[in-house]
Write a protein that holds these residues in place. Structure first.
Motif, PDB file in Angstrom:
ATOM      1  N   UNK A  29       0.803  -1.035   0.022  1.00  0.00           N
ATOM      2  CA  UNK A  29      -0.114  -0.127  -0.129  1.00  0.00           C
ATOM      3  C   UNK A  29       0.832   1.336  -0.116  1.00  0.00           C
ATOM      4  N   UNK A  30       2.014   1.374   0.670  1.00  0.00           N
ATOM      5  CA  UNK A  30       2.871   2.468   0.859  1.00  0.00           C
ATOM      6  C   UNK A  30       3.492   2.651  -0.743  1.00  0.00           C
ATOM      7  N   UNK A  31       3.980   1.719  -1.366  1.00  0.00           N
ATOM      8  CA  UNK A  31       4.313   1.698  -2.654  1.00  0.00           C
ATOM      9  C   UNK A  31       3.117   2.357  -3.640  1.00  0.00           C
ATOM     10  N   UNK A  32       1.930   1.934  -3.523  1.00  0.00           N
ATOM     11  CA  UNK A  32       0.750   2.390  -4.319  1.00  0.00           C
ATOM     12  C   UNK A  32       0.605   3.954  -4.006  1.00  0.00           C
ATOM     13  N   UNK A  33       0.723   4.412  -2.864  1.00  0.00           N
ATOM     14  CA  UNK A  33       0.661   5.787  -2.465  1.00  0.00           C
ATOM     15  C   UNK A  33       1.831   6.540  -2.997  1.00  0.00           C
ATOM     16  N   UNK A  34       2.961   5.824  -3.166  1.00  0.00           N
ATOM     17  CA  UNK A  34       3.993   6.410  -3.656  1.00  0.00           C
ATOM     18  C   UNK A  34       3.990   6.682  -5.246  1.00  0.00           C
ATOM     19  N   UNK A  35       3.295   5.686  -5.822  1.00  0.00           N
ATOM     20  CA  UNK A  35       3.060   5.382  -7.226  1.00  0.00           C
ATOM     21  C   UNK A  35       2.065   6.834  -7.547  1.00  0.00           C
ATOM     22  N   UNK A  36       1.242   6.931  -6.665  1.00  0.00           N
ATOM     23  CA  UNK A  36       0.111   8.216  -7.192  1.00  0.00           C
ATOM     24  C   UNK A  36       1.081   9.472  -7.032  1.00  0.00           C
ATOM     25  N   UNK A  37       1.641   9.600  -5.990  1.00  0.00           N
ATOM     26  CA  UNK A  37       2.388  10.911  -6.054  1.00  0.00           C
ATOM     27  C   UNK A  37       3.433  10.877  -7.132  1.00  0.00           C
ATOM     28  N   UNK A  38       4.171  10.000  -7.399  1.00  0.00           N
ATOM     29  CA  UNK A  38       5.210   9.831  -8.533  1.00  0.00           C
ATOM     30  C   UNK A  38       4.316  10.424  -9.943  1.00  0.00           C
TER      31      UNK A  38
END
Length: 222
Positions: free
Chosen positions: A11-20
């Protein structure tokens, strides 16, 4: 892969993907506007506009993106504070978007300049013979084929912008790399976390490269 890793890190990676993707998409769109203006100025006869565009490209291409990020995030707010007389802070995401925009714009300016200069002068002369103004020639004769030729390079620049967002972890932008660092600092699962992070980037960029090839193929057929 442990259950804890799936429940906490993914889930942290997916949140990071959204910001990226938010920063990369915004940066490439604003960068295209900035780069188009700069690219047009670079091949114009206006010495002032050409000089300003050259200085902008020289500064951005002559300094590391990490230094630019640190400057925008720390120095620019300090300068604004001095001018305003009251404390000013800049959100890291905003600073990151500005940096990606400036970098994309500098490289896109060269793409735009090359595309505009690649148009056969005979087409421009034909437009003048038909009584078209310089503005009409630009919009109806020069820009359509120039933009078509730019699309592959613009897509490539977008992929570069996505990769460049990883450097924004230096100013605490919560993109993919920063989210990985946050997870590692909390759990000390260094090897699996950074391995998954690398594979996540590889998958993301591979998808974008495939899309790029599809777009290029369709352009060649059109």
């Amino acid at each position: 892969m442990s259950a804890e890793l799936i429940q906490s890190f993914v889930p942290m990676l997916l949140r990071g993907l959204r910001v990226t993707m938010q920063i990369a998409v915004t940066g490439i769109l604003l960068g295209f506007v900035l780069g188009s203006l700069s690219g047009y100025a670079l091949q114009s006869k206006n010495k002032v506009a050409r000089t300003i565009a050259n200085v902008y490209v020289w500064i951005i291409r002559g300094t590391p993106i990490v230094v630019q990020a640190l400057y925008v995030y720390f120095v620019v707010p300090a300068l604004i504070t001095l001018v305003r007389g009251s404390r000013y802070t800049m959100a890291s995401t905003l600073a990151g978007t500005i940096v990606i925009t400036l970098n994309a714009g500098a490289f896109i300016s060269s793409i735009v300049k090359g595309a505009l200069e690649s148009i056969d002068i005979g087409q421009k002369e034909a437009g003048r013979a038909l009584g078209l103004t310089e503005t009409q020639i630009l919009w109806h004769i020069v820009i359509p084929p120039a933009f078509k030729s730019m699309i592959p390079a613009l897509f490539n620049q977008f992929i570069i912008s996505v990769k460049d967002t990883a450097l924004l972890s230096m100013i605490s932008v919560n993109e993919i790399t920063r989210q990985t660092q946050n997870y590692v600092s909390r759990t000390y699962n260094t090897i699996p976390a950074y391995t998954i992070c690398a594979l996540f980037y590889l998958l993301l960029l591979s998808i974008l490269m495939v899309l790029q090839k599809v777009v290029e193929s369709r352009i060649q057929k059109s």
